[in-house]
Design an enzyme around this catalytic site. Structure first.
Site, PDB file in Angstrom:
ATOM      1  N   HIS A  45      52.099  63.608  86.054  1.00 54.05           N
ATOM      2  CA  HIS A  45      51.552  65.056  86.748  1.00 54.05           C
ATOM      3  C   HIS A  45      49.965  64.994  87.119  1.00 54.05           C
ATOM      4  O   HIS A  45      50.045  63.885  84.961  1.00 54.05           O
ATOM      5  CB  HIS A  45      51.693  66.285  86.263  1.00 54.05           C
TER       6      HIS A  45
ATOM      7  N   ASP B 120      57.336  63.995  84.895  1.00 58.20           N
ATOM      8  CA  ASP B 120      56.778  65.032  86.102  1.00 58.20           C
ATOM      9  C   ASP B 120      56.555  63.704  87.471  1.00 58.20           C
ATOM     10  O   ASP B 120      55.631  62.938  86.680  1.00 58.20           O
ATOM     11  CB  ASP B 120      56.317  65.774  85.225  1.00 58.20           C
ATOM     12  N   ASP B 121      56.510  63.791  88.883  1.00 60.15           N
ATOM     13  CA  ASP B 121      55.942  63.398  89.495  1.00 60.15           C
ATOM     14  C   ASP B 121      56.006  62.149  89.389  1.00 60.15           C
ATOM     15  O   ASP B 121      55.206  61.088  89.968  1.00 60.15           O
ATOM     16  CB  ASP B 121      54.508  63.924  89.634  1.00 60.15           C
TER      17      ASP B 121
ATOM     18  N   CYS C 256      58.915  71.057  91.008  1.00 58.89           N
ATOM     19  CA  CYS C 256      59.224  70.672  90.122  1.00 58.89           C
ATOM     20  C   CYS C 256      60.065  71.819  89.535  1.00 58.89           C
ATOM     21  O   CYS C 256      60.852  71.928  89.121  1.00 58.89           O
ATOM     22  CB  CYS C 256      57.576  70.160  89.253  1.00 58.89           C
TER      23      CYS C 256
ATOM     24  N   HIS D 245      56.831  75.674  82.813  1.00 58.73           N
ATOM     25  CA  HIS D 245      56.982  76.565  84.543  1.00 58.73           C
ATOM     26  C   HIS D 245      58.135  77.276  85.062  1.00 58.73           C
ATOM     27  O   HIS D 245      57.966  76.661  86.124  1.00 58.73           O
ATOM     28  CB  HIS D 245      57.061  75.426  85.119  1.00 58.73           C
TER      29      HIS D 245
ATOM     30  N   LYS E  95      56.710  63.366  97.145  1.00 63.13           N
ATOM     31  CA  LYS E  95      56.654  65.239  96.076  1.00 63.13           C
ATOM     32  C   LYS E  95      56.663  66.174  97.459  1.00 63.13           C
ATOM     33  O   LYS E  95      55.422  65.850  98.322  1.00 63.13           O
ATOM     34  CB  LYS E  95      56.024  65.297  95.175  1.00 63.13           C
TER      35      LYS E  95
ATOM     36  N   LYS F 292      56.912  70.624  78.867  1.00 65.22           N
ATOM     37  CA  LYS F 292      56.112  71.665  80.204  1.00 65.22           C
ATOM     38  C   LYS F 292      57.520  72.661  80.308  1.00 65.22           C
ATOM     39  O   LYS F 292      58.400  72.334  80.623  1.00 65.22           O
ATOM     40  CB  LYS F 292      56.688  70.970  80.771  1.00 65.22           C
TER      41      LYS F 292
ATOM     42  N   ASP G  97      61.429  64.986  88.040  1.00 66.38           N
ATOM     43  CA  ASP G  97      61.374  65.920  88.228  1.00 66.38           C
ATOM     44  C   ASP G  97      61.362  66.691  90.387  1.00 66.38           C
ATOM     45  O   ASP G  97      62.189  67.162  90.787  1.00 66.38           O
ATOM     46  CB  ASP G  97      60.713  66.929  88.038  1.00 66.38           C
ATOM     47  N   ASN G  98      60.767  64.640  90.589  1.00 67.37           N
ATOM     48  CA  ASN G  98      60.485  64.960  92.200  1.00 67.37           C
ATOM     49  C   ASN G  98      59.749  63.675  92.501  1.00 67.37           C
ATOM     50  O   ASN G  98      59.931  63.058  91.323  1.00 67.37           O
ATOM     51  CB  ASN G  98      59.615  65.905  93.529  1.00 67.37           C
TER      52      ASN G  98
ATOM     53  N   ARG H  44      64.150  71.819  87.646  1.00 69.61           N
ATOM     54  CA  ARG H  44      63.804  72.619  85.763  1.00 69.61           C
ATOM     55  C   ARG H  44      65.254  73.743  85.977  1.00 69.61           C
ATOM     56  O   ARG H  44      65.690  73.608  85.696  1.00 69.61           O
ATOM     57  CB  ARG H  44      62.400  73.411  85.525  1.00 69.61           C
TER      58      ARG H  44
END
Length: 770
Positions: free
Chosen positions: A233, A42-43, A80, A140, A410, A138, A343-344, A84
């Site tokens: 994240h 994540d991130d 994110c 989300h 992001k 996660k 994810d980004n 996904r």
């Protein structure tokens, strides 16, 4: 042979010894089908792991790269949840209702905040073909209004194809004290986590348990493991020993580290020697200072954040190693497809010049403190950064470093927002390509068709008897097997909160967005990616006809994929809510046996409005002590408690403690009321009553709103992350020793400047963008 049944005359029984048995057909995967591990972080930026140029040691990811393939030109969305959604369905994110993070549902099909009922996920496709499907981490991908214990679970992991799930449903959580974990369809009720608890370790442990359980239970059944990390994240949390291992590693600053990563990327062959390193301070994004401009104190503080960030990356790599080690011991490593991606790009939206001790403090509308004002306060707490008393975010300069060599971060449709590291390995099935790099363009929607192609299964586009959308992605298998095979993903649109981009056959147009201005007035930049992978040379003036072509293509794609209407720069997208959510603002009575009330439900009782907390006591005595009500944690919150005969009301105002004067309690009382008035300008006025007598008034409190408090409401105990670290250090969860009949929350009127009161104003502002 048959015989008359003497117990039931007239019935004929059949001898088992002469009959042919029948069993229903078993759903079974292809013979020797591979296991699949998809790990998404994540991130995390393009350059944050060693195979993509980082100085952070990642030996286990190095091993994946050495036995597999690196995709140097792999792209996701800039957020994110959309990534996904695209990863799990193979479809463009807006087209499957997840055009933005699933914290919002503004009422438009492309932004529904959950996957549609007719679109299958990778887990559903594989489970339907005999796979065991496992998930940790996660999610989300469900609406906030469905997060609670009574919420509709149709968009939770188990209902979207996973046999097992352990993790959290929201965008982020505390790594030392997660605010709410789930096991399958059920919230886990945890009072306090053990000493030394760390979420990434817990997720990895559960992932390996699921693998071992699946393989031991049915040796013929392959598995899918979807490991969705919470790291890196916010909050920037890591283990002390890991942080210490990077002590001093970033004192030379982001200018030097960034150039070193860029040089390493060129040496590895990821980036052409002819490419330019994008400027540190991009005119289209947030200001990024030179390291020298921070001064010694600012540099010291900023370096600490990157030490913590590197420690988090180390834990991610360790999770890869642990899973690979278990697979090896089970004899499954060679026949496991392993996919790793982010994810980004890294997030540069919250850490400012020097980082920030409490990222959620950016929601504090009562005051905006300058770096000069924050520096001495946060420097005094430098050793706490990364620990459980903090909720940090990295400085924008380190986020830019993470995204080396690209522009922006992001949420941006420049490449720093969506070009990420991607690794894939399968020793048995991709033999002979170990350590190679592929430079063809690829997109996250390509993952599902690629995995199904590798396994040898047809892609499913039907769910529960309803046909969904054909996949937007294409199989990467020809590219994986041959470095000379051209990319089969020829064009792709991007959109992120109104920013736009379109790629077609090596040319990319990117809009430069000014919020609250007409979309038609946006300036577009144009890049020839064959000669300018880092988007440093704008050719729009030289090729206006090509810009016009790509803008028209974007508009067509927007219509086909439910992209419109886009977020226009007002908060409307975040705060326009469906009418049925008003039920969450009704009064509620919580009993002492009520588990922690989930964040979204708890927040609706207080967010942007006045409210009362009414605590009814049974047979109170001065010997009673403990927490009456706790709402929140180290990110922000408030706690009402009794200690040594005094009543205390304490607020954690985004890491700044505010306390009402302690009130002596009478020998007998039956009701304590905390009346909070929200007059506007992000302030709270607090009045405390014992029975019917006003005993305290204060206007010094700060209004908490939206995501804060992140921990939910507790009655009679302070669970998980404490609002007051000082109180927790003395008493732990400080469970109330007396008897509480119940606690009633009575939501009142909205503050005059609360966001829901300004919806029409936001709509009027947004009209100017159309």
């Amino acid at each position: 042979m048959t015989a008359e049944n003497t117990e039931f005359p007239g019935r004929i029984t059949t001898s088992l010894s002469t009959s042919q048995p029948w069993w229903p057909p078993r759903t079974q995967a292809p013979t020797d089908a591979p296991n699949v591990v998809v790990m998404i972080v994540d991130d995390m930026g393009y350059s944050d792991i060693a195979p993509f140029g980082s100085e952070i040691p990642t030996p286990h990811l190095d091993a994946v790269a050495d036995e597999g393939i690196r995709m140097s030109d792999f792209h996701v969305t800039s957020m994110c949840s959309p990534t996904r959604a695209a990863l799990l369905t193979g479809c463009n994110a807006h087209a499957v209702g997840v055009g933005a993070v699933c914290n919002t549902d503004p009422g438009f099909p492309g932004y529904a905040g959950e996957l549609p009922a007719d679109q299958p996920t990778l887990a559903e496709m594989l489970r339907g073909n005999g796979y065991s499907t496992l998930m940790v981490g996660k999610w989300h991908l469900c609406k906030e209004s469905d997060l609670n214990a009574a919420g509709d679970r149709h968009s939770w992991p188990l209902q979207r194809g996973f046999d097992q799930f352990y993790g959290f449903l929201e965008a982020q959580t505390n790594f030392h004290h997660p605010h709410q974990l789930y096991e399958g369809n059920n919230p886990l009720h945890v009072d306090e986590y053990p000493a030394g608890y760390y979420l990434t370790d817990d997720l990895t442990r559960r992932a390996t348990e699921m693998i071992c359980d699946s393989v031991a239970s049915d040796p013929d059944k392959p598995f899918l493991l979807y490991y969705a990390h919470g790291a890196v994240h916010t909050p920037l949390h890591a283990k002390d020993s890991y942080i210490e291992s990077f002590r001093g590693a970033y004192e030379e600053g982001w200018d030097a580290i960034r150039h070193r990563r860029f040089t390493r990327q060129q040496e590895l062959g990821l980036i052409p020697r002819s490419a330019d390193l994008a400027p540190l301070d991009d005119p289209t994004g947030p200001d990024v200072p030179a390291w020298a401009d921070l001064g010694p104190d600012g540099q010291r503080l900023a370096a600490r954040y990157m030490e913590v960030y590197a420690a988090m990356v180390t834990s991610i790599d360790e999770s890869v190693g642990r899973i690979r080690e278990v697979l090896g011991r089970l004899g499954q490593l060679d026949n496991t497809v392993f996919v790793f991606l982010s994810d980004n790009g890294a997030a540069g939206d919250g850490g400012t010049d020097i980082g920030v001790f409490n990222h959620l403090g950016n929601l504090d509308r009562s005051a905006k403190r300058t770096v000069a004002e924050r520096l001495p306060v946060e420097l005094a707490r430098i050793d706490e950064i990364g620990g459980p008393t903090s909720w940090p975010a990295i400085p924008v300069g380190w986020a830019t470093t993470s995204n080396t060599p690209f522009r922006r971060h992001k949420f941006s449709t420049f490449r720093g927002g969506h070009q990420v590291p991607f690794l894939i390995s399968w020793p048995r099935g991709l033999d002979g390509v170990g350590g190679e790099i592929r430079h063809q363009y690829a997109h996250v929607t390509d993952v599902v068709p690629t995995l199904m192609d590798l396994i040898g299964l047809p892609v499913t586009v039907e769910r529960h008897g309803r046909r969904g959308r054909d996949l937007d992605g294409v199989s990467l298998v020809p590219t994986l097997r041959s470095a000379d095979h051209p990319s089969d993903h020829h064009e792709q649109y991007y959109e992120s909160f109104g920013e736009r981009a379109y790629l077609r056959e090596g040319w990319e147009a990117v809009s430069v967005r000014t919020p609250l201005t007409p979309f038609r007035d946006d300036r577009w930049e144009l890049f020839d990616l064959s000669d300018d992978r880092t988007q440093c040379r704008d050719l729009a003036a030289e090729h206006p006809e090509r810009v016009a072509e790509l803008v028209r293509a974007w508009e067509e794609a927007a219509g086909e994929n439910q992209v419109l209407p886009m977020a226009d720069g007002t908060p409307l997208h975040w705060f326009q809510r469906p009418p049925h959510e008003q039920r969450f603002t009704r009064p509620v009575t919580l009993l002492p046996c009520t588990p922690t009330l989930e964040r979204f439900r708890s927040g609706h009782l207080i967010d942007g409005r006045s409210f009362e907390i009414v605590v009814d006591l049974n047979a109170f005595t001065l010997a009673d002590s403990g927490v009456l009500v706790s709402h929140g944690g180290q990110e922000g919150g408030y706690v009402l408690y009794v200690e040594d005969g005094y009543l205390h009301f304490v607020e954690n105002a985004f890491s700044r403690m505010i306390e009402a004067p302690p009130v002596p309690l009478p020998r007998r009382c039956s009701r304590i009321t905390v009346a909070v008035t929200a007059p506007g300008k992000a302030r709270w006025s607090v009045q405390i009553r014992i029975d019917d007598e006003v005993v305290s008034r204060s206007d010094e409190f700060i209004q908490l709103s939206w995501l804060v408090p992140y921990n939910g409401i507790n009655v009679g105990v302070a669970r998980r992350s404490p609002v007051s670290w000082e109180l927790a250090s003395k008493y732990g969860t400080f469970r109330y020793s007396g008897r509480i009949t119940g606690v009633t929350y009575v939501p009142g009127t909205l503050a005059p400047d609360a966001f829901p009161m300004m919806i029409e104003h936001f709509r009027e502002l947004g009209m100017a963008t159309q």
